[in-house]
Scaffold this active site. Structure first.
Site, short mmCIF file in Angstrom:
data_model
loop_
_atom_site.label_atom_id
_atom_site.label_comp_id
_atom_site.label_asym_id
_atom_site.label_seq_id
_atom_site.Cartn_x
_atom_site.Cartn_y
_atom_site.Cartn_z
N ARG A 34 22.76 -23.56 -79.15
CA ARG A 34 21.97 -24.22 -80.20
C ARG A 34 21.26 -23.17 -81.06
O ARG A 34 20.66 -22.23 -80.53
CB ARG A 34 20.94 -25.13 -79.55
N LEU A 78 13.74 -44.82 -39.71
CA LEU A 78 12.46 -44.40 -39.15
C LEU A 78 11.30 -45.10 -39.85
O LEU A 78 10.49 -45.75 -39.22
CB LEU A 78 12.32 -42.88 -39.27
N SER A 133 4.55 -42.37 -43.70
CA SER A 133 4.21 -41.01 -43.29
C SER A 133 3.63 -40.94 -41.88
O SER A 133 3.37 -39.86 -41.38
CB SER A 133 3.19 -40.41 -44.28
N GLU A 155 11.51 -37.65 -46.92
CA GLU A 155 11.44 -36.69 -45.80
C GLU A 155 10.01 -36.16 -45.63
O GLU A 155 9.81 -35.00 -45.25
CB GLU A 155 12.42 -35.53 -45.99
N GLU A 204 8.83 -47.58 -41.97
CA GLU A 204 8.63 -49.02 -42.04
C GLU A 204 7.72 -49.34 -43.22
O GLU A 204 7.06 -48.43 -43.75
CB GLU A 204 8.04 -49.53 -40.72
N GLY A 246 14.94 -30.65 -76.14
CA GLY A 246 14.21 -31.39 -77.15
C GLY A 246 14.54 -32.86 -77.13
O GLY A 246 14.63 -33.49 -76.06
#
Length: 392
Positions: free
Chosen positions: A269, A127, A134, A364, A129, A340
């Site tokens: 941790r 669709l 958009s 999309e 180009e 971290g």
């Protein structure tokens, strides 16, 4: 902590369990290496196709899974939690089948849809180009009628599976009418004149091939046009509504995968004599991450239920895509923070999840476009609807 799901049927529950098993045993061991090497996992898609996961939202009579969108999207989530490139690929394949499934004739469906949904063939959707991302109505790719063929010329950018797909659903201009001058075509990959550029070098989703497709005097039989001439923009926009739900689900699954890893790390941790999850500052970060994922999932599935009931869902699809992808960017960024310095290394996948989340806000339809769709819907007078699903 994997997502808690409520499913309407035992079949749907079995499908989710199958997907989780495939994700853990088949996808997870391959994901990191394929992404690091930028290798397109074509055989993975064949495996998923044979398992019935490439045609889930389409009718069983044509080889699909016959599943409601609400279930299909949760399958996408499960895949995305492990390997987003593959989940995006499933969503794009479903989008590439939409034009034929929704607008094809009975003869076209019987001829092509079983092969497209059966697992051996992989689709792509053309669709956008280079100058018309958009704004699809601004496309320049042309299809000129020549007897019993159309001759297509132009270029299609950002084609997922470009160069690897077996068929391409292509939008091309058949007249200069901005809204009704675009038509939809099914183009087989071996058609002379169709060629792919080398894949784009992307920040993330490096296991997913994205390329510009060139169409140089590509001759397509009239019988490969999907829908009426001039109906292509309608086909494209309708397909994008469903495609946006697919990306919302992928983003939610991606966020879930990052959250699960960060949560395990925080539980194991230790700092200052106790697990870091017991430090309030970090616990609140994790709480916000979990809340963001649940809100994205609820918003996405709510829109899916409207689609499954045959109700309008354009605005809700844009809301889901906006909320889920923005949340995924925030959750994956926080996941890096929880780990971290380790989060910034490639020894843990959260840095990859963060890179992958960014594009979810772009394809999309960018999230700025989603805000435009939502705001336009709000500007039109409307009243809330109440739909009764059961008289019990």
């Amino acid at each position: 902590m994997p997502a808690t799901r409520t499913l309407a049927t035992r079949e749907a529950a079995d499908l989710i369990e199958l997907t989780r098993s495939l994700a853990v045993n088949e996808l997870s061991p391959k994901a990191a290496e394929a992404e690091a090497d930028e290798t397109f996992p074509r055989e993975v898609f064949r495996m998923l196709g044979r398992a019935g996961l490439l045609g889930l939202p389409y009718p069983e009579e044509y080889g699909g899974g016959g599943q409601p969108y609400e279930v299909y999207l949760q399958v996408l989530e499960e895949v995305a939690a492990v390997w987003s490139s593959v989940a995006v690929g499933i969503s794009v394949h479903a989008l590439s089948c939409f034009g034929l499934a929704a607008y094809g004739t009975a003869e076209q469906k019987e001829k092509w849809l079983p092969g497209m949904l059966g697992g051996e063939l992989l689709g792509a959707y053309c669709l956008s180009e280079p100058h018309a991302g958009s704004d699809p109505a601004a496309m320049r790719t042309r299809a000129v009628r020549d007897g019993d063929h159309y001759v297509l010329n132009g270029a299609k950018a950002w084609t997922t599976h470009g160069g690897y797909a077996d068929f391409y659903t292509v939008m091309a201009r058949t007249s200069d009418d901005r809204s009704h001058g675009i038509s939809c075509f099914l183009v087989q990959a071996d058609t002379p004149g169709l060629a792919a550029d080398p894949p784009e070098r992307k920040m993330g989703l490096t296991g997913s091939a994205t390329a510009t497709m060139h169409l140089d005097d590509v001759r397509v039989p009239v019988g490969h046009r999907l829908g009426e001439e001039g109906q292509g923009l309608r086909v494209a926009l309708a397909g994008l509504d469903s495609g946006r739900l697919g990306i919302a689900a992928v983003a939610t699954g991606l966020a879930q995968g990052a959250f699960d890893l960060a949560l395990r790390y925080a539980q194991e941790r230790e700092a200052f004599g106790k697990p870091i999850i017991e430090h309030q500052g970090l616990a609140f970060v994790l709480a916000d991450m979990g809340a963001a994922i649940e809100s994205a999932r609820a918003t996405t599935l709510s829109a899916a239920r409207l689609k499954d009931q045959g109700l309008p869902f354009t605005r809700e699809a844009s809301i889901a895509k906006l909320v889920a992808t923005d949340n995924a960017m925030r959750v994956t960024t926080d996941a890096v923070q929880v780990l971290g310095g380790y989060g910034y290394t490639r020894d843990f996948p959260v840095e990859r999840y963060m890179r992958e989340a960014k594009v979810m806000q772009i394809f999309e339809g960018t999230n700025q476009i989603q805000r435009m769709v939502i705001s336009r819907a709000l500007s039109r007078p409307a009243k809330g609807t109440i739909t009764v699903l059961s008289e019990n």
